[in-house]
Structures are given as C-alpha cells and as structure tokens.
Design a protein around this motif. Sequence first.
Motif, PDB file in Angstrom:
ATOM      1  N   ARG A  27      90.101  16.552  59.315  1.00  0.00           N
ATOM      2  CA  ARG A  27      91.204  17.393  58.818  1.00  0.00           C
ATOM      3  C   ARG A  27      92.109  16.662  57.831  1.00  0.00           C
ATOM      4  NH1 ARG A  27      93.022  18.933  64.471  1.00  0.00           N
ATOM      5  NH2 ARG A  27      94.681  17.592  63.773  1.00  0.00           N
ATOM      6  N   SER A  28      92.136  15.352  57.891  1.00  0.00           N
ATOM      7  CA  SER A  28      93.038  14.570  57.029  1.00  0.00           C
ATOM      8  C   SER A  28      92.351  14.009  55.787  1.00  0.00           C
ATOM      9  CB  SER A  28      93.641  13.413  57.827  1.00  0.00           C
ATOM     10  OG  SER A  28      94.362  13.896  58.927  1.00  0.00           O
ATOM     11  N   ARG A  29      91.068  14.161  55.682  1.00  0.00           N
ATOM     12  CA  ARG A  29      90.331  13.518  54.584  1.00  0.00           C
ATOM     13  C   ARG A  29      90.723  14.032  53.208  1.00  0.00           C
ATOM     14  NH1 ARG A  29      84.542  13.284  57.733  1.00  0.00           N
ATOM     15  NH2 ARG A  29      85.221  11.692  59.216  1.00  0.00           N
ATOM     16  N   THR A  30      90.996  15.316  53.091  1.00  0.00           N
ATOM     17  CA  THR A  30      91.413  15.854  51.789  1.00  0.00           C
ATOM     18  C   THR A  30      92.660  15.142  51.291  1.00  0.00           C
ATOM     19  OG1 THR A  30      90.433  18.019  52.168  1.00  0.00           O
ATOM     20  CG2 THR A  30      92.214  17.920  50.562  1.00  0.00           C
ATOM     21  N   MET A  31      93.638  14.992  52.176  1.00  0.00           N
ATOM     22  CA  MET A  31      94.909  14.366  51.787  1.00  0.00           C
ATOM     23  C   MET A  31      94.763  12.870  51.561  1.00  0.00           C
ATOM     24  SD  MET A  31      97.636  16.344  54.230  1.00  0.00           S
ATOM     25  CE  MET A  31      96.872  15.718  55.718  1.00  0.00           C
ATOM     26  N   ARG A  32      93.791  12.242  52.177  1.00  0.00           N
ATOM     27  CA  ARG A  32      93.659  10.790  52.106  1.00  0.00           C
ATOM     28  C   ARG A  32      92.547  10.299  51.189  1.00  0.00           C
ATOM     29  NH1 ARG A  32      94.949   8.227  56.992  1.00  0.00           N
ATOM     30  NH2 ARG A  32      94.687   6.346  55.795  1.00  0.00           N
ATOM     31  N   LEU A  33      91.813  11.210  50.557  1.00  0.00           N
ATOM     32  CA  LEU A  33      90.689  10.802  49.708  1.00  0.00           C
ATOM     33  C   LEU A  33      91.132   9.859  48.597  1.00  0.00           C
ATOM     34  CD1 LEU A  33      87.709  10.935  48.933  1.00  0.00           C
ATOM     35  CD2 LEU A  33      88.225  13.003  47.633  1.00  0.00           C
ATOM     36  N   ALA A  34      92.220  10.182  47.918  1.00  0.00           N
ATOM     37  CA  ALA A  34      92.694   9.338  46.816  1.00  0.00           C
ATOM     38  C   ALA A  34      93.052   7.939  47.304  1.00  0.00           C
ATOM     39  CB  ALA A  34      93.891   9.982  46.127  1.00  0.00           C
ATOM     40  N   THR A  35      93.713   7.858  48.451  1.00  0.00           N
ATOM     41  CA  THR A  35      94.083   6.562  49.024  1.00  0.00           C
ATOM     42  C   THR A  35      92.847   5.767  49.418  1.00  0.00           C
ATOM     43  OG1 THR A  35      96.146   7.516  49.834  1.00  0.00           O
ATOM     44  CG2 THR A  35      95.443   5.441  50.836  1.00  0.00           C
ATOM     45  N   CYS A  36      91.886   6.440  50.034  1.00  0.00           N
ATOM     46  CA  CYS A  36      90.633   5.771  50.414  1.00  0.00           C
ATOM     47  C   CYS A  36      89.906   5.244  49.178  1.00  0.00           C
ATOM     48  CB  CYS A  36      89.722   6.730  51.173  1.00  0.00           C
ATOM     49  SG  CYS A  36      90.271   7.091  52.837  1.00  0.00           S
ATOM     50  N   PHE A  37      89.873   6.055  48.133  1.00  0.00           N
ATOM     51  CA  PHE A  37      89.209   5.629  46.904  1.00  0.00           C
ATOM     52  C   PHE A  37      89.889   4.389  46.332  1.00  0.00           C
ATOM     53  CE2 PHE A  37      88.884   5.799  42.241  1.00  0.00           C
ATOM     54  CZ  PHE A  37      87.528   5.563  42.122  1.00  0.00           C
ATOM     55  N   GLN A  38      91.213   4.391  46.294  1.00  0.00           N
ATOM     56  CA  GLN A  38      91.931   3.241  45.755  1.00  0.00           C
ATOM     57  C   GLN A  38      91.742   1.996  46.621  1.00  0.00           C
ATOM     58  OE1 GLN A  38      95.941   4.574  44.928  1.00  0.00           O
ATOM     59  NE2 GLN A  38      95.311   5.283  42.915  1.00  0.00           N
ATOM     60  N   LEU A  55      86.145   6.814  54.728  1.00  0.00           N
ATOM     61  CA  LEU A  55      86.503   8.192  55.070  1.00  0.00           C
ATOM     62  C   LEU A  55      86.193   8.519  56.529  1.00  0.00           C
ATOM     63  CD1 LEU A  55      85.317   9.930  51.799  1.00  0.00           C
ATOM     64  CD2 LEU A  55      87.668   9.884  52.667  1.00  0.00           C
ATOM     65  N   GLN A  56      85.162   7.906  57.090  1.00  0.00           N
ATOM     66  CA  GLN A  56      84.812   8.162  58.490  1.00  0.00           C
ATOM     67  C   GLN A  56      85.891   7.676  59.459  1.00  0.00           C
ATOM     68  OE1 GLN A  56      80.894   6.406  58.820  1.00  0.00           O
ATOM     69  NE2 GLN A  56      79.963   8.426  58.849  1.00  0.00           N
ATOM     70  N   ARG A  57      86.714   6.763  59.008  1.00  0.00           N
ATOM     71  CA  ARG A  57      87.806   6.257  59.855  1.00  0.00           C
ATOM     72  C   ARG A  57      88.942   7.263  59.999  1.00  0.00           C
ATOM     73  NH1 ARG A  57      87.204   0.997  56.620  1.00  0.00           N
ATOM     74  NH2 ARG A  57      85.757  -0.167  57.905  1.00  0.00           N
ATOM     75  N   ILE A  58      88.903   8.311  59.199  1.00  0.00           N
ATOM     76  CA  ILE A  58      89.970   9.306  59.150  1.00  0.00           C
ATOM     77  C   ILE A  58      89.461  10.608  59.759  1.00  0.00           C
ATOM     78  CG2 ILE A  58      91.436  10.624  57.564  1.00  0.00           C
ATOM     79  CD1 ILE A  58      91.039   8.253  55.601  1.00  0.00           C
ATOM     80  N   SER A  59      90.329  11.310  60.443  1.00  0.00           N
ATOM     81  CA  SER A  59      89.907  12.586  61.032  1.00  0.00           C
ATOM     82  C   SER A  59      89.499  13.540  59.907  1.00  0.00           C
ATOM     83  CB  SER A  59      91.036  13.199  61.860  1.00  0.00           C
ATOM     84  OG  SER A  59      92.051  13.710  61.023  1.00  0.00           O
TER      85      SER A  59
END
Length: 139
Positions: free
Chosen positions: A51-62, A45-49
């Motif tokens: 502001r974008s973490r909410t939208m990318r959380l599912a992808t990061c988890f997978q 998650l730290q690799r992502i800004s």
Amino acid sequence: MGKTIEYGNLIRHKNAISQLIIYWTRTENLPLRPVSISKILSEELQRISPRSRTMRLATCFQTVLAQYPDSVVIKDIDVMFNPAYQVDVLKILTEARKSKPYSVIWPGRYENGTLYYSEQGYQDYKAYEVKNYDITCVI
C-alpha cells in the motif's frame, strides 16, 4: 524543455547537457557499461508494504541510485512501471537527476518526439512527450 539529439551529436553536446539523458538506441557504443537496477530496486520495494509503494517509489529509486557513482548509466527500470504504482516514472527519473548525475537506457521505444513504454491495451502502457520533461533523448 526536453529535446532530442542524434547519437552522433552526443559527443559534441555532452558537456553542455545538464538534463537527464535518456538513451534509446546505440547503447552498445556507450563509454560506460550500463548497470541493471531491477533486482536491487525490487528488493528495496519489497521492504515496504504494498500500500505504501506508490508513495515511496521515488525515495526507493533515489536510495538505489545513491549506491552508484556519479554519471552511472542505469538500465532495467521496468519495475517502476508496475501499474499498481500509478506514478509518472519519467518525472521520478528527472527529479532524481537534480541530486545525482546519471543517465538511463529507456526500456521502451521512441517515436516522433514521444517515449513509449509497453503497448496500447496493456495496463502498464505509458506515453511521454519528450518536450514536457527536462530530458535529452538520444536517438
């Protein structure tokens, strides 16, 4: 949809369960040792800004989940409950189960058909009715 079973009945039903399994009690008796994903998910998650973490959380988890073998039991998912993300964590967990079999140790409590994370009055407080999700909650 979701259901709750007692730990003693898990062995009898294990092969018939196709849902995400949420363990709430007796985790010391699990056949597989749970794997902590807190650090690796935080790093992802730290690799992502922010502001974008909410939208990318599912992808990061997978992405994190893909690093482990099928049927892994994971724990320490607290980073997903960051109130800034404003996501349905249980939905993310059940969606990920469609592409990879795994189970999770719930980091909160279970009471009368509901899984809780945190306590009322705190920003990260969440309550999830088991019946509304495609899960099997083992108590």
